[in-house]
Design a protein around this motif. Structure first.
Motif, PDB file in Angstrom:
ATOM      1  N   ARG A  51       0.850  -1.188   0.000  1.00  0.00           N
ATOM      2  CA  ARG A  51       0.000   0.000   0.000  1.00  0.00           C
ATOM      3  C   ARG A  51       0.887   1.240   0.000  1.00  0.00           C
ATOM      4  NH1 ARG A  51      -3.968  -0.050   4.584  1.00  0.00           N
ATOM      5  NH2 ARG A  51      -5.701  -0.661   3.289  1.00  0.00           N
ATOM      6  N   GLU A  52       0.724   2.073  -1.013  1.00  0.00           N
ATOM      7  CA  GLU A  52       1.522   3.286  -1.131  1.00  0.00           C
ATOM      8  C   GLU A  52       0.758   4.478  -0.562  1.00  0.00           C
ATOM      9  OE1 GLU A  52       3.894   5.990  -4.478  1.00  0.00           O
ATOM     10  OE2 GLU A  52       2.500   4.415  -5.117  1.00  0.00           O
ATOM     11  N   ILE A  82       9.617  12.578   6.035  1.00  0.00           N
ATOM     12  CA  ILE A  82      10.119  11.554   5.124  1.00  0.00           C
ATOM     13  C   ILE A  82       9.805  11.833   3.656  1.00  0.00           C
ATOM     14  CG2 ILE A  82      10.141   9.708   6.842  1.00  0.00           C
ATOM     15  CD1 ILE A  82       7.464   8.755   5.814  1.00  0.00           C
ATOM     16  N   TYR A  83       8.944  12.806   3.384  1.00  0.00           N
ATOM     17  CA  TYR A  83       8.672  13.173   1.995  1.00  0.00           C
ATOM     18  C   TYR A  83       8.079  14.570   1.980  1.00  0.00           C
ATOM     19  CZ  TYR A  83       7.330  12.770  -2.917  1.00  0.00           C
ATOM     20  OH  TYR A  83       7.236  12.960  -4.278  1.00  0.00           O
ATOM     21  N   THR A  84       8.489  15.387   1.016  1.00  0.00           N
ATOM     22  CA  THR A  84       7.992  16.755   0.922  1.00  0.00           C
ATOM     23  C   THR A  84       7.719  17.108  -0.530  1.00  0.00           C
ATOM     24  OG1 THR A  84       9.109  17.540   2.924  1.00  0.00           O
ATOM     25  CG2 THR A  84       8.585  19.193   1.258  1.00  0.00           C
ATOM     26  N   VAL A  85       6.608  17.800  -0.742  1.00  0.00           N
ATOM     27  CA  VAL A  85       6.273  18.323  -2.054  1.00  0.00           C
ATOM     28  C   VAL A  85       6.015  19.824  -1.916  1.00  0.00           C
ATOM     29  CG1 VAL A  85       3.833  17.722  -1.719  1.00  0.00           C
ATOM     30  CG2 VAL A  85       4.694  18.169  -4.024  1.00  0.00           C
ATOM     31  N   VAL A  86       6.495  20.593  -2.884  1.00  0.00           N
ATOM     32  CA  VAL A  86       6.199  22.027  -2.944  1.00  0.00           C
ATOM     33  C   VAL A  86       5.149  22.206  -4.034  1.00  0.00           C
ATOM     34  CG1 VAL A  86       7.107  24.340  -3.361  1.00  0.00           C
ATOM     35  CG2 VAL A  86       8.524  22.637  -2.190  1.00  0.00           C
ATOM     36  N   GLY A  97       5.844   7.102  -2.796  1.00  0.00           N
ATOM     37  CA  GLY A  97       6.711   5.940  -2.828  1.00  0.00           C
ATOM     38  C   GLY A  97       6.897   5.287  -1.465  1.00  0.00           C
ATOM     39  N   VAL A  98       6.276   5.856  -0.438  1.00  0.00           N
ATOM     40  CA  VAL A  98       6.370   5.309   0.923  1.00  0.00           C
ATOM     41  C   VAL A  98       5.307   4.231   1.087  1.00  0.00           C
ATOM     42  CG1 VAL A  98       6.195   5.812   3.385  1.00  0.00           C
ATOM     43  CG2 VAL A  98       7.263   7.477   1.836  1.00  0.00           C
TER      44      VAL A  98
END
Length: 341
Positions: A51-52, A82-86, A97-98
């Motif tokens: 599961r993503e 653990i993940y960042t989007v701008v 992708g986690v």
């Protein structure tokens, strides 16, 4: 009685519903009522439960320096980015992708819980909003002041497609199951995560101890109908939520109307203390359903059965878009919603 009035939001694979999944019920911050961020869990098609996690934002007023991040909580309670989007648009979805841990229903509770994942809209100086990825076993009751006066035909409900088509023990992988399995959670798990409409296809097998089974088409038999019934009752016994279970298609073993009468009688016996009679109709309000003490609606795809069994409601008509992109799906649903006004 109208055949279809309640709008169902179908989730083709099980999705975690978070606190802001319902547009008209989200928190009233400085943004307008549609502003929200959240996390989705997208099961990946495979023979294992992968599961993503996806980040979504909707109608968010992004300013310079803003970012939206996925955080994971450690065993000590520390939050780790653990993940960042701008974002470069008001709305969007970002695959991270986690891979999220799969939690079976046996490890879930009937109290809303957060997992170790959360999403944050923030800058280096302030946190503008944050939401956790969690279960939603009581979302309807929590919003009773808003939902209560509404009629069933006025609301959207999250639902699953072929709800009982899951591999219970992960031990029946085959070419048929690769195409037939539509869910990675059992019925109880789906309900705890927020689903309130169940699409149940039933077959009749005279040669087995359990006569009634759930199917996806004529070639895939999933779990027994009794398994589904017991999990629905367990959920209703431990919450004050309202659930629709739609019985339909009948791909195996239904040769005449007596088979349908037998199934309807079986459902009546199993759900005797739970089902709402069909004379309430889709025009009844949620408050009226709560006051009745009966919070299960059983739909049935055979009007002769509906007309002769007060326990059975007309089935919910499926609006199947059969499209391959979210843009096409939006246009299809918008056309339905516009023509229904």
């Amino acid at each position: 009685m109208a055949q279809y009035t309640t709008r169902i939001l179908f989730v083709l694979l099980s999705v975690i519903i978070n606190e802001t999944s319902f547009a008209r019920i989200c928190n009233s911050s400085g943004e307008n009522w549609q502003s929200r961020i959240g996390l989705l869990v997208s099961p990946i098609i495979s023979r294992s439960k992968i599961r993503e996690i996806e980040i979504y934002w909707n109608n968010v007023n992004i300013e310079p320096g803003d970012k939206i991040s996925l955080f994971e909580e450690s065993s000590s309670g520390d939050q780790r980015e653990i993940y960042t989007v701008v974002p470069n648009s008001l709305s969007g979805v970002e695959k991270t992708g986690v891979l999220a841990e799969f939690i079976p229903s046996s490890n879930l509770s009937f109290v809303k819980r957060c997992t170790r994942y959360s999403v944050r809209w923030w800058t280096d100086k302030e946190i503008k909003d944050t939401k956790c990825l969690g279960t939603q076993p009581t979302w309807m009751k929590e919003r009773k002041d808003i939902l209560g006066p509404l009629k069933m035909k006025q609301i959207f409900l999250p639902g699953t497609h072929d709800s009982a088509s899951y591999n219970e023990n992960d031990d029946r992988a085959s070419i048929v199951s690769d195409f037939a399995v539509t869910q990675d959670l059992d019925i109880l798990g789906q309900l705890i995560h927020g689903v309130r409409y169940l699409d149940i296809r039933v077959g009749r097998y005279h040669e087995t101890n359990e006569i009634w089974w759930t199917n996806h088409g004529p070639f895939y038999r999933s779990v027994s109908l009794k398994t589904v019934i017991d999990q629905v009752k367990k959920f209703l016994d431990n919450t004050e939520e309202i659930v629709i279970i739609d019985i339909r298609e009948f791909p195996v073993g239904f040769n005449n109307i007596s088979d349908h009468h037998a199934l309807a009688t079986y459902l009546e016996d199993e759900f005797r203390d739970y089902y709402l009679p069909n004379n309430y109709g889709w025009g009844t309000t949620l408050n009226e359903i709560w006051s009745s003490g009966k919070r299960l609606i059983i739909g049935y795809e055979n009007m002769r059965i509906v007309n002769s069994h007060s326990s059975m409601w007309p089935y919910v008509l499926h609006q199947w878009g059969n499209v391959q992109s979210t843009e096409q799906l939006f246009r299809y649903l918008d056309k339905i919603e516009t023509s229904d006004r």
